[in-house]
Write an enzyme that holds these catalytic residues in place. Structure first.
Site, PDB file in Angstrom:
ATOM      1  N   ASP A 133       0.980  -1.382   0.096  1.00  0.00           N
ATOM      2  CA  ASP A 133      -0.123  -0.048   0.115  1.00  0.00           C
ATOM      3  C   ASP A 133       1.083   1.228   0.144  1.00  0.00           C
ATOM      4  O   ASP A 133       0.735   2.240   0.951  1.00  0.00           O
ATOM      5  CB  ASP A 133      -0.828   0.038   1.240  1.00  0.00           C
ATOM      6  N   GLU A 154     -11.444   0.962  -3.343  1.00  0.00           N
ATOM      7  CA  GLU A 154     -10.732   1.559  -2.340  1.00  0.00           C
ATOM      8  C   GLU A 154      -9.585   2.254  -2.571  1.00  0.00           C
ATOM      9  O   GLU A 154      -9.303   2.293  -3.898  1.00  0.00           O
ATOM     10  CB  GLU A 154     -10.338   0.237  -1.409  1.00  0.00           C
TER      11      GLU A 154
END
Ligand SMILES: *[C@@H]1O[C@H](CO)[C@@H](O)[C@H](O)[C@H]1NC(C)=O
Ligand SMILES: *[C@@H]1O[C@H](CO)[C@@H](O)[C@H](O)[C@H]1NC(C)=O
Ligand SMILES: *[C@@H]1O[C@H](CO)[C@@H](O)[C@H](O)[C@H]1NC(C)=O
Ligand SMILES: *[C@@H]1O[C@H](CO)[C@@H](O)[C@H](O)[C@H]1NC(C)=O
Ligand SMILES: *[C@@H]1O[C@H](CO)[C@@H](O)[C@H](O)[C@H]1NC(C)=O
Ligand SMILES: *[C@@H]1O[C@H](CO)[C@@H](O)[C@H](O)[C@H]1NC(C)=O
Ligand SMILES: *[C@@H]1O[C@H](CO)[C@@H](O)[C@H](O)[C@H]1NC(C)=O
Length: 570
Positions: free
Chosen positions: A34, A209
């Site tokens: 991420d 997301e």
């Protein structure tokens, strides 16, 4: 003087002639998922990235680079248990610190992130604790603030400071409950959150997301991840003339994916965009290097790819591979400030008196104070560990053990590596007392080679065992062998351990007498596939446990060495 005046012109000439340079992915190998990266001209033209850490502590590692090729760990934004005491109580290995967004605004660095209680029901209102950490000095772990908590029942929060003076935050709800990218305003002083509204649902894939907003040429560009963080992972974009929307989907979505490809780099998604010193665009994203057997024990890593973004047009991302050709990069240069080392530097640690822990060293949740002491009196040049009752699995494999788990490790960042330590084992006496080395993903996924005091054998034994939830796996005990008497461990009270990646798919665990490398003996092998699970990546390290025995003991670790032996990138 003349040279100094000429240099800018020479530099320009070089730029004109050479427009591309080559580099290798991943830029942050190992457990660095991420990614979120920025370029900060005000801080000596430096690039900074944050990545997720889940239950590993210290957490939220911050890396810096001057040349976009070598990356140095400069701090951990989460380095004091008091910053987030509930991290200890979170159950399940997929809980903890999820994706962070790193941004620089008005002289301050901000990390927006979420502490997720992934064992709570998907619709529980207390499942997500949203947080803002900040600092003016990203080079110091202790300079990162305690977090501001704000109320949003979702995750993957990302800030955007608008010209209208307001701070807009995008995030997403648990997709099983109500999929869609959400937006709201946030007051950074009070933590007050404005009305939450849904701005885009993506292209229809699952789990929209990881949103980020970029303002460019009159458009607000919304970049998101879709498809889940597995094989269908991808990056999509939409844009709007107004921050509130409506957002129009890019007809060329997805803009970046390796889904349905045979690339070695799979699960590619969750991107962020930034411009370099020359204004060229780049993206970072997460990806796994998936072997022919489907294994990727190092987990989700950070990759980088050049992006072409013409005025008023949608950005175009280059496909991600191992050998990349990108925009022209500056000559190699390494950030001078910061607490850690280059991500690929390896370890050669001798626990010198007065030396603290390397910021690369991590625990599972918070360490029990006093269980780890560098170079104590009488044991100079060692790391003293106090054993925990719990082993690395613990009692239910998903909760913090009440008295901790004695473990310290570092990320596996190389396809091939060698990790070795020596142990002083003189205090081990009671059956089931154990010290050793581990490849640890989480409490339900690890392999441990230990020296164990056995109740039914006259000499201590070497035991290689493991636990995993990945199907089609081995029996828990992989190998048990008596310690050879020729090693004279009962006299020296010392033993050397080593873990190496022996081929593309398996770890090899070995042990031997200290100072006699030629006598090291392989005890057994274990497949990386057993550690291919969830959101984290493999750590290698040491542990000490009494396996629920009531009597604790001390042990002393020396000669901690981790050497990278090669990366596979294709
Ligand atoms: C969450 O979902 C469960 C099962 O669908 C339901 O029983 C419960 O009331 C829901 N809770 C909230 C807070 O919405
Ligand atoms: C997203 O999906 C929800 C549920 O289907 C729908 O109500 C909403 O209008 C959609 N949002 C957008 C921005 O299209
Ligand atoms: C990959 O293939 C599947 C099955 O054909 C399809 O549903 C999916 O949309 C494809 N994904 C991408 C990103 O092309
Ligand atoms: C660890 O300890 C638990 C009990 O606390 C035990 O059930 C388990 O077998 C042990 N095993 C491993 C591999 O850690
Ligand atoms: C976290 O857990 C460890 C081990 O259980 C314990 O020693 C420590 O006090 C806890 N810390 C906090 C801040 O809760
Ligand atoms: C000790 O006993 C256990 C259980 O009875 C057995 O599984 C193990 O193999 C024995 N170990 C040795 C070294 O004999
Ligand atoms: C790696 O070694 C293990 C154990 O010797 C073996 O089972 C496996 O097939 C090997 N893998 C490859 C890709 O050679």
């Amino acid at each position: 003087m003349l040279l100094r005046h000429l240099l800018p012109f020479l530099g320009l000439a070089v730029e004109v002639l050479a427009t591309h340079s080559t580099y290798l992915n991943p830029i942050l190998p190992g457990f660095h998922p991420d990614p979120s990266c920025i370029f900060v001209p005000e801080l000596d033209d430096t690039y900074f990235c944050a990545s997720s850490s889940f239950l590993v502590f210290p957490g939220i590692p911050i890396h810096a680079s001057k040349d976009l090729r070598s990356w140095k760990l400069i701090s951990n934004a989460l380095s004091r248990p008091s910053q987030l005491s509930l991290l200890n109580t979170t159950k399940r290995a997929t809980s903890g610190i999820w994706a962070s967004t790193l941004r620089y605004h008005d002289g301050t660095f901000y990390i927006f992130t979420t502490h997720v209680f992934d064992d709570y029901p998907k619709n529980a209102t207390n499942r997500f604790d949203n947080l803002v950490f900040s600092t003016k000095n990203p080079y110091s772990s202790s300079a990162w603030s305690d977090p501001l908590h704000f109320n949003f029942i979702g995750y993957d929060v990302s800030p955007f400071w608008h010209d209208d003076g307001k701070l807009y935050v995008t995030g997403t709800f648990a997709w099983e409950v109500s999929p869609g990218i959400q937006m709201f305003t946030l007051d950074l002083k009070s933590g007050a959150v404005g009305p939450v509204h849904n701005v885009w649902n993506g292209t229809g894939a699952s789990a929209p997301e990881g949103p980020h907003i970029y303002h460019r040429d009159g458009y607000y560009y919304l970049l998101i991840a879709e498809g889940g963080t597995g094989a269908g992972h991808m990056v999509s974009m939409a844009r709007s003339k107004s921050i509130d929307g409506p957002y129009t989907s890019n007809p060329n979505n997805p803009v970046l994916t390796n889904a349905n490809s045979t690339s070695y780099f799979q699960n590619l998604g969750h991107a962020d965009l930034y411009q370099d010193r020359r204004g060229k665009w780049w993206a970072v994203a997460l990806s796994v290097r998936e072997g022919v057997d489907g294994s990727y024990p190092m987990g989700r890593e950070t990759v980088m790819t050049p992006v072409t973004w013409e005025r008023g047009q949608w950005p175009v991302f280059e496909p991600v591979t191992g050998q990349m050709s990108g925009w022209w990069l500056d000559e190699e240069d390494v950030p001078r400030r910061g607490e850690g080392s280059l991500v690929t530097a390896g370890d050669d640690v001798h626990f010198i008196p007065g030396e603290g822990f390397k910021p690369e060293f991590v625990h599972w949740r918070f360490p029990v104070p006093g269980s780890y002491v560098v170079s104590p009196k009488g044991h100079e040049g060692s790391l003293q560990l106090v054993s925990s009752e719990s082993n690395l699995t613990g009692h239910d494999g998903r909760s913090a053990e009440p008295k901790g788990q004695t473990f310290i490790g570092r990320r596996q960042v190389d396809s091939f590596f060698k990790f070795g330590v020596t142990f002083d084992v003189k205090e081990l006496q009671v059956p089931e007392q154990e010290v050793g080395v581990t490849v640890f993903l989480d409490q339900l996924h690890h392999y441990d080679l230990g020296l164990v005091i056995s109740s039914n054998a006259s000499a201590p034994i070497l035991r290689l065992r493991g636990i995993t939830t990945v199907p089609a796996f081995i029996s828990p005990t992989i190998a048990t062998v008596p310690v050879p008497s020729s090693w004279r461990v009962s006299e020296t009270k010392q033993l050397a351990f080593q873990i190496r990646m022996s081929n593309l798919t398996h770890y090899t665990f070995s042990a031997g007498p200290v100072g006699k490398p030629s006598l090291m003996q392989d005890v057994g092998v274990a497949p990386g596939l057993g550690l291919t699970w969830g959101f984290a990546g493999a750590l290698v390290g040491v542990y000490a446990t009494s396996n629920d025995g009531p009597v604790g003991f001390k042990t002393w670790v020396r000669n901690w060495k981790y050497d990278g032996m090669g990366q596979i990138v294709d």
